[in-house]
Every structure is written in C-alpha cells, then in structure tokens.
Design a protein around this motif. Structure first.
Motif, PDB file in Angstrom:
ATOM      1  N   GLY A 182       0.808  -1.220   0.000  1.00  0.00           N
ATOM      2  CA  GLY A 182       0.000   0.000   0.000  1.00  0.00           C
ATOM      3  C   GLY A 182       0.837   1.264   0.000  1.00  0.00           C
ATOM      4  N   ASP A 212       1.031  -4.427  -4.498  1.00  0.00           N
ATOM      5  CA  ASP A 212       0.308  -3.295  -5.093  1.00  0.00           C
ATOM      6  C   ASP A 212      -0.415  -3.791  -6.335  1.00  0.00           C
ATOM      7  N   GLY A 308      -2.191   3.418   0.957  1.00  0.00           N
ATOM      8  CA  GLY A 308      -2.919   2.310   0.354  1.00  0.00           C
ATOM      9  C   GLY A 308      -3.483   1.353   1.387  1.00  0.00           C
ATOM     10  N   SER A 312      -8.467   3.053   3.938  1.00  0.00           N
ATOM     11  CA  SER A 312      -9.269   1.905   3.536  1.00  0.00           C
ATOM     12  C   SER A 312     -10.374   1.708   4.552  1.00  0.00           C
TER      13      SER A 312
END
Length: 475
Positions: A182, A212, A308, A312
């Motif tokens: 991420g 990724d 990343g 979330s």
C-alpha cells in the motif's frame, strides 16, 4: 546575507534536511525561477540523518512557492454572499474573541471546534491543544491526520498499547527483507526509497516484496511484485501467516513471552490455505509461497506501508494484520525489523505526540484517562476537571455537526477541507451552513476561503521557527 540556513523540508513525512541560501551570492549569477524572479537556492543537507544530503524535486523547488498567491492581511465579511474587507489584526481578534465568548455563554464550548493539519509545527499543535482543551474546555480539535494516519494510530494502539512506530530509517540499511504494501514509496517518499534501493543493489541477498495492484515504479524495483486484487490485503497477509505457521517459521518463545491471544489468531489463519488465498487475491500459489519463504527465512523483516493501507474501510484491521506477522515471527524490537508506517505529512507524527487529535492529550495521553487529564491539568495550571473527559468531534463529526446545527464555530488552519475531505459535495454543503468559519492559511484564494467569514494570514515555511517529527519519530 550570503550564509546558508539549515532547515527541514515541509512536504512529506520523511523529514529531509535542507540548506537554503539567498538568491544573490558573491561571484555568482542571481538564482532565478523560470519567470526571472529571484528565488532562494535549495540543496540537501549532507549532515542530516534522515536524507543524508539527498533531496527530491519537491524539496529542491520549494522556494518557488513562497511568494505566489499569498494572503497578506486579515479579511472579514458578515456573510458568505458578501465581499471580504481588509481589517486590522486587532479588529479580527476582537471579532473572533467576541464570537467565541458569545458561543460559550449561549451554547457552550462544545459548539466550538478547530480543524488543523499535519503542516502544523509541533508548537502550533501544542498551543491549539492548550487553547481548546485547556482554556475552552472542549476536545473538539482534530486534524487531517484523522483522514490519512488514523488507521496506523489505531492499529499501533490496539496491538502495542501506544502509537509510536517501533522502527527508524537506519533499519532500511539493516534489513534482510523489506515488505512494502500500500505504498508507492518511489514517488511518495522518494528519499526513503532511494536509501532502500541503494542498499538493495549493494546486497543482492536482501529481498524486496512489493504488494500493489499496479506496477508502480516501486514495484519495478522489487524481487517479488504481488499484484493482488484491490481489497484483498488481509487475505494475502493471513495467507502468508498460514504458510509461516505451517512451515514452523514462527518464534514460539517470543509468542509465549511477549504476546497474547495467539491461539485465537492461529484459528483465524487456519482458514486461509494457499489455494484459497491465491484465488481470492488473483496471484499464483508460487508467488504467495515465495513471499512467505522470503519472510520466514529472513533474520530481519521490515514492513513499510502508507495510504494504500491506511485509507481503507478496513485500514485498522490491515495494520493489525501486518503487525501480527511481525509478532508471530518475532520480527520486532531488533535492528532492521518491525512494522513501519510511512507518514504522509511533515508533522502528522508530531501532532499525535502533542495531542493533535480529538481523543488525545499531549505526550501520548488520552482524554478518557483520568490520570492523564490530571497530569495535563496540573502542568497547565488548570483547576481539576477543566479538561473534558469526553473525546471531541472528529474531522467528519465536525461536518455532520454543521449539518445538524451542533457546531456554531469552526476554525480551519493550514489545510483545505473543501478539496481534501471525503464526500466533497456533502462537505461543501455543510460548510455553507456554518454560522461562523475562521480560515487560517498562507495562501489566497483557496477553495475553502469561499466558505470563510474570517481569513487570517499565516507564516509559511521559512518564515518561522519550530520543530516537526518525521515518520521515524526524529524531532
């Protein structure tokens, strides 16, 4: 003036050291931008421990932004459909103080809130805490760390009991296996990536795993790129854990001495066999096994993650799942190993240290803890009970508070929520309903200025002194 000044880059959380010198130097042509305007020269500080003389393009060109579109004096207006008028600082302060005092008397301090930024210096954060949580008695101070770093904060606290990354940049050059998930470190934290890449090239036994969905510049440099389907991070991490346990790559002594609830965790990862995980993630069983083997056979594993993972719907769970891999293998508390969140903004970490979220107090204290409140009250010279025991409004609570009329004043500083908040259309509609918005920024116009009743010009990088804390907690 011809001497250079040492300072710190104000862009990302790496905390690079810079040396800045005036445009005009004896015996040299004046340094100018593309339009011919004189600008300060910027280069990397070779003595700085974080960046070791390196500088990325953003840091190298920072001086170009100093004089463009600056807000130079306070401005006010009675309503959002009126034009701003210039006022003195005294007049602006009187307007703000009168509005705050009126709200305290009529509605209470809980109607007052401030939304700050990872661009704050630690001193800014600290004074904001003292003003709201100490003087006004409301914990309604939050910052955009809530949007980018709160998953890391919660994950660290839930796993370790404290929000302090247990790693440092030296670990980049001491690890046997770097596990990046991420994070497109090459583009978002380039100096950290440069350090890791140099070390990796010199030590071919060192493995780099990048998780990724996209083949980013970071993934290009990896020994193993796991291009998982978006949203399957936890499946992957639990699948690696399943194999580590199956192959007995676990540290039972560490688990017994330093962790709790491992049997419950083992029961969870039992349900993530390689075939199922590979199918869920859209990768091969071979690549999954390679990742687990790299981790399990390494003496020192360093994981790195950024937005990343954090940004979330399951961000905190993802952080804890990364940490669980370290705990089950004893990959923590030693050089070159540990779970390392990469901070997005220059002082998001310093803000957390100074109490810069609505549930925190300075020094990693929390507002719910009576002893913590008492310690801060004594230090600030406040009467017992002055600090509210209730966590304040989060950044999004402030937006919903504007919608339902519970917020009577919002003070926004060093951030641009009309661009950066989630659900922007709803955010803008809420800002339109604000009875009174103070907006403090170095630049004008900005998108949020359109929703403000008072504009306060702020000193920018290079115009003030102070400290920041970078990702590795270096002040």
């Amino acid at each position: 003036m011809t001497e250079s000044t040492k300072t710190v880059c104000p862009y990302c959380g790496v905390g690079c050291g810079l040396e800045v010198s005036p445009p005009a130097q004896l015996g040299k042509a004046t340094h100018r931008d593309s339009h011919g305007n004189p600008i300060w020269r910027v280069r990397g500080d070779k003595a700085h421990p974080s960046s070791q003389g390196m500088v990325c393009v953003k840091g190298a060109t920072i001086a170009e932004s100093l004089d463009k579109n600056r807000l130079h004096y306070p401005m006010v207006r009675d309503s959002l459909d009126r034009e701003f008028r210039r006022v003195s600082w005294d007049e602006a302060f009187d307007i703000i103080v009168n509005r705050i005092q009126t709200l305290r008397l009529t509605t209470g301090s809980e109607a007052i809130c401030m939304y700050g930024s990872g661009q704050f210096q630690t001193e800014d954060y600290y004074m904001a805490q003292k003003l709201l949580k100490g003087c006004l008695g409301t914990n309604n101070f939050d910052a955009n760390s809530r949007l980018c770093m709160s998953s890391a904060v919660a994950g660290y606290i839930q796993s370790f009991g404290s929000d302090g990354p247990p790693c440092c940049y030296e670990d980049l050059e001491l690890t046997d296996c770097a596990f990046l998930i991420g994070t497109n470190t090459a583009e978002c934290h380039p100096i950290i990536f440069n350090r890791l890449e140099k070390y990796h090239k010199k030590n071919r036994k060192v493995k780099v795993i990048v998780v990724d969905p996209r083949r980013t510049p970071t993934a290009e440099a990896a020994d193993l790129h796991l291009a998982i389907r978006p949203g399957t991070d936890i499946d992957l991490l639990n699948g690696i854990a399943h194999l580590l346990m199956r192959w007995n790559y676990i540290d039972t002594a560490f688990i017994d001495d330093c962790t709790s609830n491992f049997p419950a965790y083992a029961e969870v990862i039992r349900h993530y066999p390689p075939e199922v995980v590979a199918r869920q993630c859209g990768i091969s069983v071979e690549d999954l096994e390679t990742a687990a083997r790299y981790w399990g056979q390494s003496n020192r594993v360093l994981s790195l993650w950024s937005m990343g993972v954090n940004q979330s719907s399951e961000g905190t769970a993802k952080v804890r799942t990364i940490i669980n891999l370290h705990l089950m293998t004893g990959q923590i508390g030693k050089p070159g190993a540990g779970p390392f969140s990469l901070t997005g903004q220059p002082n998001a970490m310093g803000g957390r240290e100074a109490g810069g979220l609505s549930h925190l107090l300075p020094g990693y204290r929390v507002v719910k803890n009576p002893q913590h409140r008492a310690e801060v009250e004594e230090f600030w010279g406040l009467k017992p009970g002055q600090i509210s025991p209730n966590p304040g409004m989060t950044a999004w609570d402030m937006i919903t508070g504007l919608e339902n009329g519970n917020v009577g004043l919002v003070w926004v500083a060093a951030t641009n929520p009309a661009v950066s908040m989630p659900d922007l259309e709803r955010t803008k509609k809420a800002l339109l309903r604000s009875p009174f918005t103070i907006y403090q920024d170095a630049y004008y116009p900005t998108e949020t200025a359109a929703y403000a009743h008072v504009l306060l010009p702020a000193a920018q990088w290079s115009e003030k002194t102070g400290v920041m804390t970078n990702s590795e907690r270096m002040v």
